[in-house]
Write an enzyme that holds these catalytic residues in place. Sequence first.
Site, mmCIF file in Angstrom:
data_model
loop_
_atom_site.group_PDB
_atom_site.id
_atom_site.type_symbol
_atom_site.label_atom_id
_atom_site.label_comp_id
_atom_site.label_asym_id
_atom_site.label_seq_id
_atom_site.Cartn_x
_atom_site.Cartn_y
_atom_site.Cartn_z
ATOM 1 N N LYS A 156 10.512 -0.026 13.514
ATOM 2 C CA LYS A 156 10.983 0.204 12.136
ATOM 3 C C LYS A 156 12.114 1.234 12.134
ATOM 4 O O LYS A 156 13.115 1.085 11.444
ATOM 5 C CB LYS A 156 9.842 0.731 11.265
ATOM 6 C CG LYS A 156 8.802 -0.307 10.876
ATOM 7 C CD LYS A 156 7.792 0.313 9.911
ATOM 8 C CE LYS A 156 6.634 -0.624 9.638
ATOM 9 N NZ LYS A 156 5.598 -0.058 8.802
ATOM 10 N N LYS A 187 0.838 -1.197 0.000
ATOM 11 C CA LYS A 187 0.000 0.000 0.000
ATOM 12 C C LYS A 187 0.882 1.260 0.000
ATOM 13 O O LYS A 187 0.690 2.149 -0.790
ATOM 14 C CB LYS A 187 -0.911 -0.032 1.226
ATOM 15 C CG LYS A 187 -1.774 1.186 1.377
ATOM 16 C CD LYS A 187 -2.653 1.080 2.593
ATOM 17 C CE LYS A 187 -3.276 2.419 2.909
ATOM 18 N NZ LYS A 187 -4.105 2.371 4.119
ATOM 19 N N GLU A 189 10.925 -4.543 3.974
ATOM 20 C CA GLU A 189 11.002 -5.982 3.660
ATOM 21 C C GLU A 189 10.586 -6.235 2.209
ATOM 22 O O GLU A 189 11.251 -6.955 1.465
ATOM 23 C CB GLU A 189 10.077 -6.795 4.572
ATOM 24 C CG GLU A 189 10.500 -6.859 6.026
ATOM 25 C CD GLU A 189 9.814 -5.819 6.881
ATOM 26 O OE1 GLU A 189 9.602 -4.678 6.405
ATOM 27 O OE2 GLU A 189 9.490 -6.130 8.037
ATOM 28 N N GLY A 230 -4.606 -1.497 5.355
ATOM 29 C CA GLY A 230 -3.837 -2.623 4.824
ATOM 30 C C GLY A 230 -4.411 -3.970 5.236
ATOM 31 O O GLY A 230 -4.552 -4.893 4.419
ATOM 32 N N ARG A 231 -4.793 -4.101 6.494
ATOM 33 C CA ARG A 231 -5.284 -5.407 6.980
ATOM 34 C C ARG A 231 -6.727 -5.699 6.547
ATOM 35 O O ARG A 231 -7.272 -6.741 6.883
ATOM 36 C CB ARG A 231 -5.111 -5.498 8.494
ATOM 37 C CG ARG A 231 -5.645 -4.316 9.270
ATOM 38 C CD ARG A 231 -5.131 -4.310 10.706
ATOM 39 N NE ARG A 231 -5.531 -3.124 11.438
ATOM 40 C CZ ARG A 231 -4.844 -1.979 11.463
ATOM 41 N NH1 ARG A 231 -3.740 -1.858 10.762
ATOM 42 N NH2 ARG A 231 -5.272 -0.941 12.164
ATOM 43 N N HIS A 267 -3.858 -32.456 20.032
ATOM 44 C CA HIS A 267 -2.689 -33.223 20.473
ATOM 45 C C HIS A 267 -1.531 -32.292 20.782
ATOM 46 O O HIS A 267 -0.381 -32.723 20.833
ATOM 47 C CB HIS A 267 -2.310 -34.235 19.386
ATOM 48 C CG HIS A 267 -3.456 -35.144 19.061
ATOM 49 N ND1 HIS A 267 -3.719 -36.287 19.773
ATOM 50 C CD2 HIS A 267 -4.453 -35.035 18.144
ATOM 51 C CE1 HIS A 267 -4.816 -36.862 19.278
ATOM 52 N NE2 HIS A 267 -5.281 -36.119 18.305
ATOM 53 N N GLU A 292 -3.511 -5.703 15.477
ATOM 54 C CA GLU A 292 -3.041 -4.418 14.937
ATOM 55 C C GLU A 292 -4.177 -3.383 15.010
ATOM 56 O O GLU A 292 -3.932 -2.195 15.168
ATOM 57 C CB GLU A 292 -2.554 -4.590 13.488
ATOM 58 C CG GLU A 292 -1.659 -3.452 13.030
ATOM 59 C CD GLU A 292 -0.898 -3.755 11.743
ATOM 60 O OE1 GLU A 292 0.296 -4.081 11.808
ATOM 61 O OE2 GLU A 292 -1.501 -3.654 10.662
HETATM 62 O O1 F6P Z 1 3.696 -3.128 9.851
HETATM 63 C C1 F6P Z 1 2.580 -2.395 9.661
HETATM 64 C C2 F6P Z 1 2.026 -2.355 8.272
HETATM 65 O O2 F6P Z 1 1.929 -1.019 7.928
HETATM 66 C C3 F6P Z 1 0.675 -3.059 8.179
HETATM 67 O O3 F6P Z 1 -0.340 -2.287 8.695
HETATM 68 C C4 F6P Z 1 0.597 -3.314 6.728
HETATM 69 O O4 F6P Z 1 -0.397 -4.271 6.412
HETATM 70 C C5 F6P Z 1 1.987 -3.811 6.451
HETATM 71 O O5 F6P Z 1 2.814 -3.008 7.285
HETATM 72 C C6 F6P Z 1 2.445 -3.707 5.027
HETATM 73 O O6 F6P Z 1 2.354 -2.396 4.558
HETATM 74 P P1 F6P Z 1 2.411 -2.051 3.022
HETATM 75 O O7 F6P Z 1 1.258 -2.688 2.345
HETATM 76 O O8 F6P Z 1 2.354 -0.546 2.968
HETATM 77 O O9 F6P Z 1 3.721 -2.573 2.480
#
Ligand code: F6P
Length: 535
Positions: free
Chosen positions: A499, A201, A207, A262-263, A379, A348
């Site tokens: 971060k 987003k 990452e 995002g979520r 189990h 979150e």
């Molecule tokens: O770590 C937080 C966050 O901003 C989440 O809310 C989000 O889903 C995820 O990182 C990934 O963000 P993006 O879609 O901007 O890469």
Amino acid sequence: MSEILSTLKPHAGRLLGLHTLSLFEADVARTDDFGIEAAGLYLDYSKQRLDRAALAALLELATKAALTARIEGLFRGDIVNPTEARPALHTALRNPEDLSATVNGEPVGPLVAHTLARMHEVVKAISKGQWRGASGDTITDVVNLGIGGSHLGPQLVCDALRNLHTEQPRVHFVSNVDGGDIDRCLSKLNPARTLFIVASKSFTTPETAVNARTAQAWVTGTMTQADAIARHFFAITANPARAVAFGIAPDNVLPMWDWVGGRYSLWSAIGLPIALAVGSEAFTGLLEGAREMDEHFRRSPLASNLPVLLALIGLWNTNALEAESYALVPYDERLMLFPAWLQQLEMESNGKRITLGNEPVGSHTSPVVWGGVGTNVQHAFFQLLHQGTRRIPVDFILPLTHPRSPQAHHDMLVANCFAQAEALMVGRSREVLLAENPDPVLALHREQPGNQPCNVLLMEALTPRSLGALLALYEHRTFVQGVMWNINSFDQWGVELGKKLAATLLEEIHEGHVGSAHDGSTRSLLQRYLKARQT
Ligand code: F6P
């Protein structure tokens, strides 16, 4: 004490002295009345440690919180995320015809419809072999590079709908910055036939950026054509300028918007890997199932509203019965990733401590969410649920049929699911055990108190529609709880500090020195790493 606690505590005091079984004896209509059906899902909540008076108190709290108006505000596009001055219009993603959902006075439906049409075009081009890689080959594999909301929802849905996967393309997911993740994925693939979706987003998530760079190098390492990146990379983002600056062709950038959290984004173009894996028709079915749940949530009175009741039960368990966590146990391998998706959604969203009125909350907010798939977890961690010292509510989720499971397997699965729910509520008393075996010490160790609250959520079959309804149900559960706690469920400032510190530490690692601003523990850990890195 918060109003939630002062209202609910007297009811908890009354109910904690009782065994849940006695609530069935005292109220013969309990089994029928403590169940609700909507959008193809049936919830049995009669095994909760809750009676009609407590439920009425919860509903009164919801009325006082103006929940009905808040629900309408969510659908309409009110600023429900004031710290970022944004609405949260995930419901509009499944109902583009609803022109009542607006941002700055403009309906968002046309934008959603246009993007959906574009997604369907992309799916058709790739699955029919019309979209070719730079060397003219068809695409056999698609890799989604994203993390958090840009990963968990699409991965869950692709896994849950595995029986519907189309022959081509195969869809893979890479999220972790651990290079082992992308290595595991790419080592099996051919760059000439692989397409990457960079799903972010913000398009600033480190990452995803590192994984995208590695993927880019992997493609250009073997493919020297000038259009290699244009033929092998798509982006889904609310920040198209950054995607283009990264090198992705403008035509390959599909939009999402800052008014989708995002979520809550799997229903947007972030769901492209889903549509590629199961086809456009199944993706549409997913949206329709969610829309059916949305309609129910928006239009039903609070007392007969499935997401509202599910949320209030959660609130009861967290705030009145003081449960610190709750477990999700789907009895279906295809829902194995459901707890991981819900962890982000709920923790979150509602892992917050300050109210919308800028005060400390005054009660606990989101519990710890965890879980695993039945019968495996029977189990593993079920021992603790049966005889441990903690109160841990459980949501059992069970499709009543399975397209590929032989009847003997499915009967056994269902029997186990119902048995665990029964055992958790009923327990096994020392008297019963002594009648079996007079050894009092053994009886002490074998006794199970029961009284562990649980929900059982049933669906006829796990289909795109029922899955859409299920995910929307839990999204709305999260929203309702946020309203009850009067917190902002749509920001996530808490993830920022880590971060920022990681960026500083990474710089120091590259420079090979330990900064003085860190605490002693962090300095010492970094020194160890720098030493290990030299060797
Ligand atoms: O770590 C937080 C966050 O901003 C989440 O809310 C989000 O889903 C995820 O990182 C990934 O963000 P993006 O879609 O901007 O890469």
